[in-house]
Motif scaffolding. Structure first.
Motif, PDB file in Angstrom:
ATOM      1  N   ASN A  14       0.434  -1.428   0.165  1.00 21.01           N
ATOM      2  CA  ASN A  14      -0.002  -0.232  -0.291  1.00 21.01           C
ATOM      3  C   ASN A  14       0.981   0.944   0.346  1.00 21.01           C
ATOM      4  O   ASN A  14       0.410   2.181  -0.811  1.00 21.01           O
ATOM      5  CB  ASN A  14      -0.348   0.243   1.429  1.00 21.01           C
ATOM      6  CG  ASN A  14      -1.614  -1.206   1.061  1.00 21.01           C
ATOM      7  OD1 ASN A  14      -2.109  -1.745   0.199  1.00 21.01           O
ATOM      8  ND2 ASN A  14      -3.195  -1.394   2.006  1.00 21.01           N
ATOM      9  N   GLN A  15       1.805   1.194   0.636  1.00 25.87           N
ATOM     10  CA  GLN A  15       2.713   2.269   0.621  1.00 25.87           C
ATOM     11  C   GLN A  15       3.545   2.730  -0.153  1.00 25.87           C
ATOM     12  O   GLN A  15       4.250   3.646  -0.703  1.00 25.87           O
ATOM     13  CB  GLN A  15       3.380   2.607   2.374  1.00 25.87           C
ATOM     14  CG  GLN A  15       2.454   2.476   3.898  1.00 25.87           C
ATOM     15  CD  GLN A  15       3.929   2.865   4.979  1.00 25.87           C
ATOM     16  OE1 GLN A  15       4.917   2.259   4.474  1.00 25.87           O
ATOM     17  NE2 GLN A  15       2.680   1.834   5.350  1.00 25.87           N
ATOM     18  N   GLU A  32     -11.633 -12.586   3.106  1.00 26.25           N
ATOM     19  CA  GLU A  32     -12.046 -10.762   3.111  1.00 26.25           C
ATOM     20  C   GLU A  32     -11.058 -10.465   3.872  1.00 26.25           C
ATOM     21  O   GLU A  32     -11.135  -9.028   3.284  1.00 26.25           O
ATOM     22  CB  GLU A  32     -13.768 -10.840   2.455  1.00 26.25           C
ATOM     23  CG  GLU A  32     -13.938 -10.007   2.069  1.00 26.25           C
ATOM     24  CD  GLU A  32     -14.758  -9.082   1.844  1.00 26.25           C
ATOM     25  OE1 GLU A  32     -16.116  -9.859   1.883  1.00 26.25           O
ATOM     26  OE2 GLU A  32     -15.508  -7.871   1.685  1.00 26.25           O
ATOM     27  N   TYR A  33     -11.802 -10.545   4.582  1.00 21.02           N
ATOM     28  CA  TYR A  33     -11.191  -9.046   6.522  1.00 21.02           C
ATOM     29  C   TYR A  33      -9.950  -9.061   5.540  1.00 21.02           C
ATOM     30  O   TYR A  33      -9.501  -7.939   5.716  1.00 21.02           O
ATOM     31  CB  TYR A  33     -11.262  -9.986   7.495  1.00 21.02           C
ATOM     32  CG  TYR A  33     -11.391  -9.135   8.858  1.00 21.02           C
ATOM     33  CD1 TYR A  33     -12.385  -8.219   9.358  1.00 21.02           C
ATOM     34  CD2 TYR A  33      -9.868  -8.721   9.090  1.00 21.02           C
ATOM     35  CE1 TYR A  33     -11.564  -7.873   9.723  1.00 21.02           C
ATOM     36  CE2 TYR A  33      -9.436  -8.427  10.041  1.00 21.02           C
ATOM     37  CZ  TYR A  33     -10.630  -7.375  10.949  1.00 21.02           C
ATOM     38  OH  TYR A  33     -10.106  -6.424  11.858  1.00 21.02           O
ATOM     39  N   ARG A  41      -9.452  -7.477   1.431  1.00 20.57           N
ATOM     40  CA  ARG A  41      -9.929  -5.921   1.701  1.00 20.57           C
ATOM     41  C   ARG A  41      -8.785  -4.731   2.004  1.00 20.57           C
ATOM     42  O   ARG A  41      -8.899  -3.912   2.161  1.00 20.57           O
ATOM     43  CB  ARG A  41     -11.081  -6.245   2.850  1.00 20.57           C
ATOM     44  CG  ARG A  41     -12.094  -6.374   2.431  1.00 20.57           C
ATOM     45  CD  ARG A  41     -12.611  -5.302   1.702  1.00 20.57           C
ATOM     46  NE  ARG A  41     -14.033  -5.676   0.959  1.00 20.57           N
ATOM     47  CZ  ARG A  41     -14.539  -5.992   0.111  1.00 20.57           C
ATOM     48  NH1 ARG A  41     -13.684  -4.728  -1.226  1.00 20.57           N
ATOM     49  NH2 ARG A  41     -15.385  -6.359  -0.661  1.00 20.57           N
ATOM     50  N   GLN A  42      -7.612  -5.447   2.652  1.00 19.85           N
ATOM     51  CA  GLN A  42      -6.493  -4.204   4.039  1.00 19.85           C
ATOM     52  C   GLN A  42      -5.629  -4.229   2.576  1.00 19.85           C
ATOM     53  O   GLN A  42      -4.416  -3.191   2.676  1.00 19.85           O
ATOM     54  CB  GLN A  42      -6.489  -5.011   5.002  1.00 19.85           C
ATOM     55  CG  GLN A  42      -7.178  -5.116   6.072  1.00 19.85           C
ATOM     56  CD  GLN A  42      -6.535  -5.635   7.394  1.00 19.85           C
ATOM     57  OE1 GLN A  42      -5.644  -5.353   7.883  1.00 19.85           O
ATOM     58  NE2 GLN A  42      -7.325  -6.745   7.836  1.00 19.85           N
ATOM     59  N   TYR A  43      -5.571  -5.147   1.170  1.00 22.54           N
ATOM     60  CA  TYR A  43      -4.645  -4.399   0.681  1.00 22.54           C
ATOM     61  C   TYR A  43      -5.189  -3.612  -0.547  1.00 22.54           C
ATOM     62  O   TYR A  43      -6.193  -4.039  -1.043  1.00 22.54           O
ATOM     63  CB  TYR A  43      -4.596  -6.093  -0.289  1.00 22.54           C
ATOM     64  CG  TYR A  43      -3.196  -6.604   0.411  1.00 22.54           C
ATOM     65  CD1 TYR A  43      -2.308  -7.231   0.350  1.00 22.54           C
ATOM     66  CD2 TYR A  43      -4.017  -7.787   1.611  1.00 22.54           C
ATOM     67  CE1 TYR A  43      -1.730  -8.415   1.333  1.00 22.54           C
ATOM     68  CE2 TYR A  43      -3.631  -8.944   2.414  1.00 22.54           C
ATOM     69  CZ  TYR A  43      -2.400  -8.838   1.880  1.00 22.54           C
ATOM     70  OH  TYR A  43      -1.927  -9.284   3.000  1.00 22.54           O
ATOM     71  N   ASP A  44      -4.046  -2.777  -0.804  1.00 20.19           N
ATOM     72  CA  ASP A  44      -4.866  -1.500  -1.959  1.00 20.19           C
ATOM     73  C   ASP A  44      -4.967  -2.630  -3.287  1.00 20.19           C
ATOM     74  O   ASP A  44      -4.245  -3.120  -4.013  1.00 20.19           O
ATOM     75  CB  ASP A  44      -4.536   0.039  -1.642  1.00 20.19           C
ATOM     76  CG  ASP A  44      -4.716   0.481  -2.968  1.00 20.19           C
ATOM     77  OD1 ASP A  44      -5.736   0.579  -4.152  1.00 20.19           O
ATOM     78  OD2 ASP A  44      -4.345   1.611  -2.424  1.00 20.19           O
ATOM     79  N   HIS A  45      -5.809  -2.792  -3.563  1.00 17.83           N
ATOM     80  CA  HIS A  45      -5.742  -3.715  -5.153  1.00 17.83           C
ATOM     81  C   HIS A  45      -6.416  -2.501  -6.410  1.00 17.83           C
ATOM     82  O   HIS A  45      -6.940  -2.984  -7.485  1.00 17.83           O
ATOM     83  CB  HIS A  45      -7.036  -4.814  -4.991  1.00 17.83           C
ATOM     84  CG  HIS A  45      -8.275  -4.557  -4.600  1.00 17.83           C
ATOM     85  ND1 HIS A  45      -8.675  -4.630  -3.439  1.00 17.83           N
ATOM     86  CD2 HIS A  45      -9.363  -4.397  -5.562  1.00 17.83           C
ATOM     87  CE1 HIS A  45     -10.547  -4.126  -2.900  1.00 17.83           C
ATOM     88  NE2 HIS A  45     -11.059  -4.368  -4.250  1.00 17.83           N
ATOM     89  N   GLU A  46      -6.794  -1.240  -5.942  1.00 15.68           N
ATOM     90  CA  GLU A  46      -7.087  -0.503  -6.723  1.00 15.68           C
ATOM     91  C   GLU A  46      -6.350   1.087  -7.270  1.00 15.68           C
ATOM     92  O   GLU A  46      -6.312   1.439  -8.681  1.00 15.68           O
ATOM     93  CB  GLU A  46      -8.479  -0.373  -7.395  1.00 15.68           C
ATOM     94  CG  GLU A  46      -9.187  -1.059  -6.209  1.00 15.68           C
ATOM     95  CD  GLU A  46     -10.746  -0.860  -6.417  1.00 15.68           C
ATOM     96  OE1 GLU A  46     -11.762  -0.731  -7.555  1.00 15.68           O
ATOM     97  OE2 GLU A  46     -11.064  -0.897  -5.367  1.00 15.68           O
ATOM     98  N   VAL A  47      -4.946   0.740  -6.430  1.00 12.60           N
ATOM     99  CA  VAL A  47      -4.224   2.686  -6.821  1.00 12.60           C
ATOM    100  C   VAL A  47      -3.233   1.917  -8.356  1.00 12.60           C
ATOM    101  O   VAL A  47      -3.481   0.902  -9.108  1.00 12.60           O
ATOM    102  CB  VAL A  47      -2.802   1.963  -6.184  1.00 12.60           C
ATOM    103  CG1 VAL A  47      -2.299   1.427  -5.897  1.00 12.60           C
ATOM    104  CG2 VAL A  47      -2.165   3.329  -6.550  1.00 12.60           C
TER     105      VAL A  47
END
Lengths: 273, 1006
Positions: free
Chosen positions: B390-391, B647-648, B651-657
Motif C-alpha cells: 500500500n505504501q 476477505e477480512y 480488503r486491507q490490500y489496496d487492489h485499485e491504486v
C-alpha cells in the motif's frame, strides 16, 4: 475559448502515488496536467502561477508516519511560504484526494471557515474498523453545496482506500458551520435507502466519519477534499459490477469518476482562461 | 538530555487500535481486560528547550482535534506496557520524525536513531502475569523489540526512564586473517561458526585457492598485508560464502542428480533447472517472439505490445518471516519490488501478488520453543505485505492462503511483483544493460546497518530455535519509494548504464554480479554510508540492509546523477568503479581487504552431486459410508480453512491504486466473493489487459509430487482461461513463473534421497506439462530448506523434533487478454441460464479437502491414493473451445472447481451471483465409484462450471463439440442450491445465503 485547456499541477514524491491516474484523468477531462516533484515546486513556487488547478493526490506521503498527511502538510505550509493560499486567493482551484485531503485538513486548507487557511479545525483520523480497507462505497453529492467539484454529480460509486478517513470536527461549532454553510459536499449513503448513512452504518460509512461526510469544501467552493478516489473510476470497466451494469444497459461511456475532474476543468475553463 | 513526547487520545475520543486490541487479547489469550488504550511516544535525542518541545507537540506530533500531549502517569490504568524497537532496528517512523523535527527546530538530528518511537498500551482490570503475557505473546517480538511492563505505582512523577539508545560500539574496523591450512574438521567448524553454509567440498576449494603460489604472489604484489598471504581475509571468506550460497547459486537445482525410479530404472539428470525448467522455456522462446528474457535477469521480461514490456518475478521470504513475521514479510515484498526495478534498465513495479502457507490460526496446543503462534505469524505477515504494498502505491492483484499444520513451524511467504517499462528507453532496448569498465559503482537508497547480515546463507540453512536474530530486517517503504521514483527519473534521463538490486548477499552480490560485465571492480567500503558506527568491513559488504540498489554510472554523468538524487531526498554514494582486472577488489580506506579472482568466485566450484530414490507409498484407501446430509457437509466444506473466504485480510490490500483494475480480487453481486483470476489494464487508454492467476496444492505432495505439479500447472492455466484469455501461441501471450519450496535437510540419508526424488518428479511434471500446454516459465525461484528443527518435551523428556513442510510448487500464470471488456467472472448472472460442467470427473479424492474433512471427523488422517491427474490433450481441447466461446460472448460465468470440487464451486457461483442453481449429478460426465459425495467433492482437474444464456446454448454446445461436457442444470430465481443425486432424489437443498455465511464466517474478523 472552448478549445483552451486549463493547466493542472500534480505534485508528487515522498510516497505519494496516484500521480499517473490523476494526470490521465485531467487529460481525459480536457486539461493539461504536469506531474512535478514537490521539491521542484518548493524550489520555485512561482511555477504555481502557470496553473489553474492544484491537485493534491493520494498515496502515503512520508509513510503516513506520525499522522497521515501531517508531515507533508507542514512541508507545504512552511516551505511554500503561503503560495497555496495565494493560489486560492487568485480564484484558482485546489483538490485533495485521500492523502491529499488528509494533507489539506492538517494544513488547515479545509474547511477554512472564515477563510482561516492555516488552522486545523477538523481532522481525518483512524477508521473505526481500526484498519486500512479498499472497498467501493455509495456516495451522494450535496446539491445545495457551493462546491464546484461535485456539481451535478448526484449519486456515484467510487472506491475508498484508506486507514485514516474518519472525519472529526474539533470543539466549538465547527460541525454546525460546516452544515450551515453546506461545506459537506459529499456523503456516504446507504444504497438501500439512498439516504445519508448513519455514522455506525458500516461498511456504507466505511470509517465512522461524522455525519458520514466523505468530502468537504471551503466557503468558496473551489477548494475541495474527498476520501474516495474519483481517479480510480476513469474506465467504465473499473466498476466492480461492470458486467451487470452492461447487461442492464447501464454501463456508462466513461468512468463516472471523471465527472468530478471535469467539473474542476470546466470551471477553470470558464472562469480562469 | 533526550525528551519524551507522549501523545494520547483526548477523553471521549475513540481509540480503534485499543478497541481492536482488546478483542484480540480476549480471542487470542482468553484474557478479559476492562479497557485497553494506546499512546504514541517519541523520544528525541537532542537538547531541546521547553518552547521547542511545545511547538513540536503543537505543530507536528499532536492532532489538535482528537489528541493531547500527556505524561506517563496520566490517565487511568493498572498496567503500562511500552514497546520499542531495539537499538539498530530500522524504524521508518523515527526516520520521518527525525527529518521533520530537525527541520522545525533547525537542529541537526541523526535520521538513524535521532528520534525513537514506541507505543504505550494502558490496560486495566488484569494482573501482572496477564500483563506480562500480553506484552510477550501479543504486543512485542523479542527478536526486534523491548517491552517494559510497569504497574501504575511503579511510575514516578518524572515518568519512566529513557532507555539507553546508543549502540555503544566503538568504531574499530578490524579485518581478520582466516587460516584455512587446517584439518577438515576445523574447516567445517569455520563454516558453521561463521554461518557460512559452505560444505566441506567447497571449503576445500577455498582452502586450495588460498594456498596457490600465484595467488599468494599476486596478493603480495598489490601490497596486501603479509598476514593475509596464504590465508583469506574474513571479508573474502564472507564474499565467497555469499556467492556460493544456495540462495544465490541454486546449487541443488543445478546439481547432477542420480535418480532411481521405484522399479530401479536409473537416470542421470544434468541439472534439474537446465533440463526441466529452462529447456522447455528455451524451446518455446524460439517460437514465441514475445518472450524477451527468461531466467537471465532479476525478472523475466515479456513484450506485451504497444511499446511496453512487462517484468515479472515471485520471491519467497520464508525464514525471516518465521522469526519476525512483519519484518520478514515487508522486506519480502519490497525486495521483489526491487527485483523489478533491477530488471533490464529498470521497470516500474505496478502490481503485487502474495501467497502464504501457514499453520492453523486456531491452533490451541502448546507451542514449541522459539515458534510463534500461527495466528501471530499470519497477522504479522499480512500486515507487512499490506504496509509494503500500500505504501508503495502498488496494486495487489492476486493473493491466497493455504493452511496445514506443518507450515506452523516454517511458513511460506511468496511475494511477487509485475512491472512495466517502455520497450525502448533513450533509443535503447530496455531489457539490455551493461556496466562498462570505468563506470562508477554507486550505491543508492538506504544506509548499511547490521540488519540482515547472513540472510542469504541463513536462508540456505535449516531453521532452528537459535537462528540468528541479525537475519531479521525491517522494510522502510518510503525510503524505497523515494529511491524508486528517483531511479526511474534517472533512467529516463539516461544517467546510468546498469542496475541491480541489493538483496541477498548485499554489496558482495550486487557489485559482484555487475562486475561480471566488465570482469572486475575496485570499491572502498569506507565510503559506504552507515546507519551507525561499529560495523566491521565484512559486515558492510554482506549486510542485507534494505532499500538499496547498485547502479553503474559513467563518470561524466555522476554529477548530474548525484545532484538529482539530492533533489529527490535520496542518498547516492560512489563506492568505486568497475574494471577489467579480472579481480574483485575491495579496500577499506587504503587497505586491501578483499582481492579475489573473478573466475574463482563464479566458476571455481564443483557442481553438487545428488542422489534421488523414488518409492511409492501405498496408503489405505479411506472407507466410509456416504453421509446422510450432504447439505450440511457442503456447509462444513465451505467453512474449511483452505476453502473459506479470506476477505477480512484481503480488503486491507489496496487492489485499485493506479486505476487499472478490471476484474478485482472480489467479484459477484456484492463484490465479496473471490475471483478465479484477476485482470488489470496494461495501461491507460488501452483495451488489453493482463490476467493473473495461480495454482498451488501442497497436499497432493503427500501422494505424489508429480501429480501435485501437474495439478497446480493445470489449475493456474484453468483459472486464467476461465477469466477469458487463450492458450499461448505465436500471438497470444501466456507465461508462467515457478516457485519451488522444498524440505531438504540431510541430502545423504534415505529421507534426503526420497525428498530429492520428490523434487525430481515435480520437475519432470513441470517439463512435461509446460511442453504440453506450450506455456513457458520465464522466471522462478527455489527455497530448498524449509525444515524446522527443535525440541519437544514429552512426559518430561526432551526429544529432538524435525518438521518438514510438504513439498510445494507455486505455479503462477499471466496472460494477455486482448479486450478486457470480454473478461468473464465466476458469479452466475441471470436466472434461466443453463449450467454446464466442462471436463470429466473421476473419483479422484486423494489428498482432497473432502477426505481431510471426513478424516478429521473420524479423528484419523485420511489421505487416500487417487490423486487427481491431468490429461493435457483433453484439457487443451476444452480450454481452446471455452476460450473461443468466451470470445464470442456466449458465456455469462465461468468458474474453476478446485478444492471441494463441483459442490463447493457451484455453491460459490450461486451465492456470488445471488441466484440459485438446480443441478443433477446424474448428468455429470463421471467415471468412478458411483457416490454422490464423490461426484460433488472430487477434485479432478481440467474442469469448469459455466453458465450460458438459454438463447446461446445451441451455439455454445456446437463449439464444445468434441470435448467432454454436459448441461447439468439451470440457474434459478429461487435462492436455493438444489442438487439431485444419482438415486434421483434431492441430496442438497440449501439456502445460498446460509452457504455464503458458512463460507464467510470462519475467518471473519481474523
Amino acid at each position: 475559448m472552448a478549445d483552451k485547456r486549463p493547466r493542472v499541477l500534480v505534485p508528487t514524491g515522498y510516497g505519494l502515488n496516484c500521480e499517473e491516474e490523476t494526470a490521465y484523468g485531467y487529460r481525459l477531462a480536457g486539461a493539461d496536467a504536469d506531474i512535478v516533484h514537490i521539491n521542484d515546486v518548493i524550489s520555485s513556487p512561482k511555477m504555481l502561477e502557470d496553473y489553474h488547478i492544484l491537485a493534491l493526490i493520494g498515496g502515503f506521503a512520508d509513510g503516513d508516519h506520525i499522522a497521515s498527511g501531517k508531515v507533508h502538510a507542514n512541508r507545504l505550509k512552511y516551505r511554500l511560504g503561503g503560495a497555496i493560499e495565494e493560489f486560492i486567493e487568485n480564484g484558482k482551484l485546489v483538490i485533495g484526494v485521500c492523502n491529499g485531503f488528509q494533507t489539506m485538513v492538517k494544513y488547515g486548507l479545509l474547511p477554512a471557515i472564515d477563510n482561516r487557511y492555516r488552522t486545523e479545525t477538523v481532522t481525518l483520523t483512524y477508521n473505526d474498523s481500526g484498519k486500512f480497507e479498499d472497498r467501493w462505497v455509495h456516495l451522494l453529492a450535496n446539491s445545495d453545496s457551493k462546491c464546484v467539484w461535485t456539481r451535478n454529480v448526484g449519486a456515484i460509486s467510487l472506491p475508498v482506500r484508506h486507514g485514516e478517513g474518519k472525519l472529526r470536527a474539533g470543539s466549538g461549532d465547527v460541525m454546525e458551520t460546516i452544515v450551515e454553510e453546506k461545506l459537506d459536499a459529499l456523503h456516504y449513503i446507504n444504497p438501500h435507502t439512498q439516504e445519508i448513512a448513519k455514522e455506525s452504518d458500516y461498511p456504507y460509512n466505511p470509517n465512522g466519519s461524522a455525519m458520514s461526510i466523505a468530502g468537504l469544501c471551503d466557503p468558496t467552493g473551489r477548494v475541495f477534499g474527498m476520501m474516495p478516489h474519483w481517479e480510480a473510476y476513469l474506465s467504465p470497466y473499473n466498476h466492480p459490477l461492470w458486467q451487470r451494469l452492461r447487461a442492464a444497459g447501464k454501463l456508462p461511456e466513461q468512468g463516472l469518476g471523471l465527472k468530478i475532474g471535469m467539473n474542476g476543468v470546466e470551471y477553470a475553463r470558464e472562469k480562469l482562461l | 538530555m533526550p525528551s519524551r513526547i507522549i501523545v494520547g487520545f483526548r477523553d471521549g475520543e475513540s481509540d480503534p487500535l485499543g478497541s481492536s486490541l482488546e478483542k484480540t487479547i480476549r480471542n487470542f489469550l482468553g484474557i478479559n481486560a476492562e479497557s485497553v488504550r494506546t499512546r504514541r511516544v517519541y523520544t528525541i535525542y537532542a537538547d531541546l528547550g521547553r518552547e521547542e518541545i511545545e511547538s513540536l507537540e503543537k505543530d507536528l506530533f499532536v492532532d489538535p482535534v482528537t489528541e493531547c500531549s500527556v505524561r506517563d502517569i496520566d490517565g487511568r490504568f493498572d498496567w503500562l506496557i511500552e514497546v520499542e524497537y531495539k537499538p539498530g532496528v530500522t524504524n521508518p517512523v523515527g526516520k520521518t520524525a527525525a527529518e521533520a523535527v530537525s527541520r522545525m527546530v533547525n537542529k541537526e538530528i541523526d535520521i538513524e536513531g535521532g528520534v525513537s518511537t514506541s507505543l504505550q498500551y494502558l490496560i486495566s482490570g488484569i494482573g501482572r502475569g496477564e500483563a506480562q503475557a500480553i506484552a510477550a505473546r501479543l504486543l512485542s517480538n523479542q527478536v526486534i523489540e523491548n517491552a517494559r511492563v510497569l504497574g501504575r505505582e511503579e511510575i514516578g512523577a518524572d515518568g519512566i526512564p529513557i532507555l539507553q539508545q546508543d549502540m555503544g560500539m566503538e568504531h574499530r574496523p578490524e579485518v581478520k586473517a582466516v587460516d584455512l591450512a587446517v584439518s577438515d574438521e576445523k574447516l567445517m567448524e569455520i563454516s558453521r561458526n561463521g554461518v557460512l553454509a559452505l560444505s566441506l567440498a567447497e571449503m576445500k576449494v577455498i582452502q586450495k585457492y588460498s594456498q596457490y603460489g600465484s595467488v599468494i604472489k599476486e596478493r603480495e604484489s598489490i601490497g596486501m598485508d603479509s598476514q593475509f598471504l596464504g590465508k583469506l581475509t574474513d571479508v573474502e571468506l564472507e564474499v565467497v560464502a555469499q556467492t556460493q550460497s544456495e540462495h544465490c547459486k541454486h546449487k541443488i537445482f543445478n546439481g547432477i542428480v542420480n535418480y532411481a525410479e521405484q522399479n530401479g530404472v536409473v537416470e542421470v539428470i544434468d541439472g534439474l533447472f537446465g533440463t526441466c525448467i529452462k529447456a522447455p522455456a528455451r524451446e518455446l522462446m524460439g517460437r514465441y517472439k514475445w518472450i524477451i528474457s527468461a531466467f537471465d535477469d532479476n525478472a523475466g521480461i515479456v513484450d506485451v505490445g504497444g511499446g511496453i514490456v512487462v517484468a515479472d518475478k515471485i520471491e519467497t521470504h520464508n525464514a525471516p518471516s518465521a522469526l519476525d513475521p512483519y519484518g520478514g514479510a515487508i522486506t519480502g515484498i519490497l525486495g521483489v519490488n526491487r527485483d523489478i526495478l533491477g530488471a533490464g534498465i529498470g521497470a516500474r513495479p505496478m502490481f503485487n501478488v502474495f501467497g502464504y502457507c501457514f499453520g492453523d490460526p486456531f491452533h490451541s496446543k502448546a507451542l514449541m520453543g522459539g515458534v510463534l503462534h500461527p495466528a501471530r505469524i499470519r497477522n504479522g505477515v499480512h500486515r507487512g505485505v499490506i504496509d509494503g504494498g500500500n505504501q508503495s502505491g502498488i496494486a495487489l492483484m492476486d493473493g491466497f492462503e493455504v493452511f496445514d499444520e506443518r507450515f506452523g513451524f516454517r511458513p511460506l511467504v511468496y511475494c511477487g511483483t509485475i512491472g512495466t517499462m517502455p520497450k525502448t528507453v533513450n533509443a535503447r532496448q530496455s531489457d539490455l544493460k551493461k556496466a562498462m569498465p570505468g563506470d562508477l559503482a554507486v550505491m543508492v537508497g538506504g544506509r548499511i546497518g547490521k540488519d540482515g547480515i547472513h540472510g542469504a546463507t541463513f536462508s540456505s540453512a535449516e531453521l532452528n530455535k537459535d537462528s540468528p536474530v541479525q537475519a531479521v530486517q525491517i522494510g522502510d517503504s518510503i525510503t524505497q519509494k523515494k529511491m524508486l521514483d528517483f531511479l526511474i527519473e534517472a533512467r529516463d534521463r539516461g544517467l546510468y548504464s546498469s542496475i541491480t538490486d541489493n538483496g541477498a548477499g548485499g554489496l558482495s552480490s550486487s557489485i559482484g554480479e555487475m562486475a561480471k560485465d566488465t570482469n572486475g571492480c575496485i570499491i572502498d567500503l569506507k565510503k559506504a554510508p552507515l546507519k551507525y558506527r561499529g560495523l566491521m568491513p565484512w559486515e558492510i559488504i554482506v549486510s542485507e540492509s534494505q532499500e538499496r540498489m547498485t547502479v553503474a554510472v559513467d563518470p561524466s554523468k555522476i554529477g548530474e546523477f548525484t545532484e538529482l538524487a539530492g533533489l529527490r531526498g535520496v542518498e547516492a554514494t560512489a563506492l568505486g568503479r568497475f574494471t577489467d582486472s579480472g579481480r574483485f577488489h575491495a579496500m577499506y580506506g587504503d587497505m586491501t581487504v578483499a582481492y579475489l579472482d573473478m573466475d574463482f568466485m563464479h566458476k571455481g566450484f564443483p557442481r553438487m552431486e545428488l542422489v534421488a530414490r523414488w518409492k511409492e507409498v501405498a496408503r489405505e484407501e479411506p472407507r466410509f459410508l456416504q453421509p446422510d446430509d450432504l447439505g450440511s457437509v457442503l456447509e462444513c466444506m465451505l467453512a474449511r480453512l483452505n476453502i473459506c473466504s479470506k476477505e477480512y485480510k484481503m480488503r486491507q490490500y489496496d487492489h485499485e491504486v493506479k486505476g487499472l483494475s478490471i476484474v478485482k480480487p472480489f467479484v459477484g453481486k456484492q463484490a465479496d466473493v473471490s475471483s478465479d483470476a484477476t485482470v488489470a489494464l496494461l495501461g491507460y487508454a488501452r483495451k488489453d489487459g493482463l490476467v493473473v492467476s495461480h495454482g498451488i496444492n501442497p497436499h497432493y505432495s503427500d501422494i505424489d509430487t508429480y501429480w501435485m505439479a501437474a495439478s497446480v500447472i493445470d489449475e493456474a492455466i484453468r483459472r486464467a482461461i476461465a477469466t477469458g484469455c487463450k492458450l499461448p501461441d505465436e500471438d497470444n501471450i501466456m507465461y508462467a513463473l515457478d516457485n519451488f519450496c522444498w524440505n531438504l535437510s540431510s541430502l545423504d540419508s534415505d529421507d534426503g534421497h526420497f525428498k530429492m526424488a520428490q523434487l525430481v518428479r515435480a520437475n519432470k511434471a513441470l517439463a512435461e506439462y509446460c511442453r504440453a500446454f506450450k506455456v513457458p516459465c520465464i522466471s522462478g525461484k527455489d527455497s530448498m530448506k524449509n525444515v524446522w528443527r527443535g525440541e519437544e518435551t514429552i512426559d518430561g523428556k526432551t526429544v529432538e523434533k524435525t518438521i518438514s513442510i510438504p513439498p510445494t510448487l507455486l505455479f503462477s500464470v499471466r496472460a494477455r487478454i486482448e479486450d478486457v471488456s470480454k473478461a468473464v467472472t465466476m458469479d452466475v448472472k441471470n436466472d434461466g441460464d443453463a449450467v454446464y460442467v466442462l471436463g470429466e470427473t473421476y473419483d479422484e479424492l486423494g489428498a482432497s479437502e473432502y477426505f481431510a474433512y471426513v478424516g478429521e471427523k473420524a479423528a484419523e488422517k485420511m489421505v487416500g491414493n487417487n490423486v487427481p491427474k491431468v490429461d493435457a490433450v483433453k484439457a487443451i481441447k476444452t480450454y481452446s473451445a471455452l476460450s473461443a466461446a468466451i470470445e464470442k460472448g456466449l458465456v455469462s460465468s465461468a468458474h474453476t472447481p478446485t478444492l471441494g470440487g463441483l459442490g463447493v464451486a457451484m455453491a460459490q457461483s450461486a451465492f456470488a451471483g445471488g441466484y440459485g442453481i438446480e443441478a443433477d449429478l446424474r448428468k455429470v460426465p463421471y467415471l468412478g465409484e458411483r457416490r454422490d459425495d464423490y461426484i460433488l467433492f472430487s477434485q479432478s482437474n481440467s474442469r469448469f462450471i459455466v453458465t450460458v444464456p438459454s438463447t446461446k446454448c445451441s451455439e455454445f454446445e456446437g463449439m464444445m463439440d468434441g470435448t467432454a461436457y454436459a448441461r447439468i442444470g439451470t440457474v434459478t430465481r429461487s435462492t436455493r442450491l438444489k442438487v439431485t443425486g444419482l438415486g434421483g432424489t434431492v441430496v442438497i437443498d440449501s439456502d445460498i445465503q446460509a452457504l455464503k455465511e458458512s463460507w464467510k464466517g470462519t475467518l471473519e474478523g481474523m
